[in-house]
Design a protein around this motif. Structure first.
Motif, PDB file in Angstrom:
ATOM      1  N   THR A  99       0.841  -1.188   0.000  1.00  0.00           N
ATOM      2  CA  THR A  99       0.000   0.000   0.000  1.00  0.00           C
ATOM      3  C   THR A  99       0.878   1.241   0.000  1.00  0.00           C
ATOM      4  O   THR A  99       1.853   1.315   0.755  1.00  0.00           O
ATOM      5  CB  THR A  99      -0.904   0.028   1.261  1.00  0.00           C
ATOM      6  OG1 THR A  99      -1.623  -1.202   1.337  1.00  0.00           O
ATOM      7  CG2 THR A  99      -1.893   1.171   1.199  1.00  0.00           C
ATOM      8  N   GLY A 100       0.539   2.200  -0.838  1.00  0.00           N
ATOM      9  CA  GLY A 100       1.290   3.456  -0.874  1.00  0.00           C
ATOM     10  C   GLY A 100       2.748   3.282  -1.238  1.00  0.00           C
ATOM     11  O   GLY A 100       3.603   4.034  -0.756  1.00  0.00           O
ATOM     12  N   GLY A 101       3.045   2.288  -2.069  1.00  0.00           N
ATOM     13  CA  GLY A 101       4.420   2.057  -2.493  1.00  0.00           C
ATOM     14  C   GLY A 101       5.284   1.361  -1.450  1.00  0.00           C
ATOM     15  O   GLY A 101       6.503   1.298  -1.606  1.00  0.00           O
ATOM     16  N   LEU A 103       5.965  -2.189   0.640  1.00  0.00           N
ATOM     17  CA  LEU A 103       5.714  -3.613   0.810  1.00  0.00           C
ATOM     18  C   LEU A 103       5.850  -3.946   2.286  1.00  0.00           C
ATOM     19  O   LEU A 103       6.865  -3.636   2.916  1.00  0.00           O
ATOM     20  CB  LEU A 103       6.720  -4.441   0.011  1.00  0.00           C
ATOM     21  CG  LEU A 103       6.653  -5.960   0.191  1.00  0.00           C
ATOM     22  CD1 LEU A 103       5.327  -6.517  -0.320  1.00  0.00           C
ATOM     23  CD2 LEU A 103       7.823  -6.631  -0.503  1.00  0.00           C
ATOM     24  N   LYS A 104       4.808  -4.580   2.838  1.00  0.00           N
ATOM     25  CA  LYS A 104       4.839  -4.969   4.244  1.00  0.00           C
ATOM     26  C   LYS A 104       4.588  -6.472   4.356  1.00  0.00           C
ATOM     27  O   LYS A 104       3.641  -6.989   3.777  1.00  0.00           O
ATOM     28  CB  LYS A 104       3.789  -4.215   5.059  1.00  0.00           C
ATOM     29  CG  LYS A 104       4.078  -2.733   5.197  1.00  0.00           C
ATOM     30  CD  LYS A 104       3.027  -2.067   6.066  1.00  0.00           C
ATOM     31  CE  LYS A 104       3.323  -0.577   6.201  1.00  0.00           C
ATOM     32  NZ  LYS A 104       2.313   0.075   7.057  1.00  0.00           N
ATOM     33  N   ILE A 105       5.455  -7.122   5.121  1.00  0.00           N
ATOM     34  CA  ILE A 105       5.280  -8.532   5.453  1.00  0.00           C
ATOM     35  C   ILE A 105       4.957  -8.589   6.937  1.00  0.00           C
ATOM     36  O   ILE A 105       5.753  -8.127   7.759  1.00  0.00           O
ATOM     37  CB  ILE A 105       6.548  -9.360   5.151  1.00  0.00           C
ATOM     38  CG1 ILE A 105       7.031  -9.148   3.720  1.00  0.00           C
ATOM     39  CG2 ILE A 105       6.314 -10.841   5.467  1.00  0.00           C
ATOM     40  CD1 ILE A 105       6.161  -9.718   2.636  1.00  0.00           C
ATOM     41  N   ASN A 106       3.806  -9.123   7.265  1.00  0.00           N
ATOM     42  CA  ASN A 106       3.343  -9.202   8.659  1.00  0.00           C
ATOM     43  C   ASN A 106       3.343  -7.831   9.333  1.00  0.00           C
ATOM     44  O   ASN A 106       3.684  -7.695  10.510  1.00  0.00           O
ATOM     45  CB  ASN A 106       4.195 -10.194   9.458  1.00  0.00           C
ATOM     46  CG  ASN A 106       4.188 -11.573   8.840  1.00  0.00           C
ATOM     47  OD1 ASN A 106       3.175 -12.011   8.313  1.00  0.00           O
ATOM     48  ND2 ASN A 106       5.318 -12.242   8.864  1.00  0.00           N
ATOM     49  N   GLY A 107       2.987  -6.801   8.562  1.00  0.00           N
ATOM     50  CA  GLY A 107       2.886  -5.451   9.096  1.00  0.00           C
ATOM     51  C   GLY A 107       4.187  -4.678   9.143  1.00  0.00           C
ATOM     52  O   GLY A 107       4.195  -3.504   9.508  1.00  0.00           O
ATOM     53  N   ASN A 108       5.299  -5.302   8.781  1.00  0.00           N
ATOM     54  CA  ASN A 108       6.612  -4.643   8.826  1.00  0.00           C
ATOM     55  C   ASN A 108       7.085  -4.264   7.436  1.00  0.00           C
ATOM     56  O   ASN A 108       7.083  -5.104   6.532  1.00  0.00           O
ATOM     57  CB  ASN A 108       7.654  -5.572   9.464  1.00  0.00           C
ATOM     58  CG  ASN A 108       7.287  -5.948  10.873  1.00  0.00           C
ATOM     59  OD1 ASN A 108       6.943  -5.084  11.673  1.00  0.00           O
ATOM     60  ND2 ASN A 108       7.344  -7.235  11.188  1.00  0.00           N
ATOM     61  N   PRO A 109       7.506  -3.009   7.223  1.00  0.00           N
ATOM     62  CA  PRO A 109       8.055  -2.618   5.918  1.00  0.00           C
ATOM     63  C   PRO A 109       9.230  -3.524   5.551  1.00  0.00           C
ATOM     64  O   PRO A 109      10.080  -3.830   6.397  1.00  0.00           O
ATOM     65  CB  PRO A 109       8.519  -1.179   6.144  1.00  0.00           C
ATOM     66  CG  PRO A 109       7.753  -0.709   7.331  1.00  0.00           C
ATOM     67  CD  PRO A 109       7.525  -1.920   8.183  1.00  0.00           C
TER      68      PRO A 109
END
Length: 179
Positions: A99-101, A103-109
């Motif tokens: 989202t918004g450019g 990438l987050k895995i499990n909420g972490n950038p």
């Protein structure tokens, strides 16, 4: 929490009857997390598709930093609940969001630091399991967290090792224009 959805396809080539499909989820220590299943009724020489799903509290998420893997065991049982066939694989729970450019895995950038694995395989001549493990250990040592496979499919063991080491895998899309 984590959710899992299994799409199971069964084919009966012999006689009609009822069979139970059981899904068993075990944590990394072998402790049972969940057990669920469904009955399937077969006519002679027929196929059945079914879905088994579940939501689990307090799952350990899989990531490049903590590649936590569960074991999923599927068992096919007859009417007397005698196991006829068993198969299993390792699975991980993760949430991917872009989202918004970011990438987050499990909420972490997350930043992808990857390489291309372009090995050609001929006549089923794959690298040895030891060579694949050494290759992935070298990647992790050099802070690599992703690999793009240029000639898919790779040996199934390679994908298992990527799960174990916390390596994201991307398939190459052959979109080159034909002339």
């Amino acid at each position: 929490s984590g959710s899992m959805k299994l799409n199971v396809s069964l084919e009966n080539k012999k006689r009609k009857g009822e069979y139970y499909v059981e899904a068993l989820l075990l944590d990394a220590r072998g402790k049972e997390v969940d057990r669920s299943g469904k009955w399937a009724e077969f006519q002679k020489r027929s196929a059945v598709d079914m879905e088994i799903s579940g939501v689990f509290a307090n799952v350990e998420p899989w990531s490049e930093y903590n590649p936590y893997l569960y074991t999923l065991v599927l068992r096919l049982k007859d009417k007397t609940m005698t196991t006829i066939e068993t198969l299993g694989c390792r699975v991980g729970f993760r949430n991917v969001d872009y989202t918004g450019g970011v990438l987050k895995i499990n909420g972490n950038p997350t930043t992808i630091r990857g390489v291309v694995r372009g090995e050609m395989v001929t006549d089923n001549n794959f690298p040895t399991p030891e060579a694949m493990r050494k290759e992935l250990e070298l990647m992790k040592t050099n802070n690599i967290n992703a690999v793009r496979v240029a000639y898919a499919p790779q040996h199934p063991y390679f994908y298992d090792l990527c799960d174990e080491y916390g390596i994201y895998v991307f398939d190459e899309a052959n979109l080159h224009p034909c002339h």
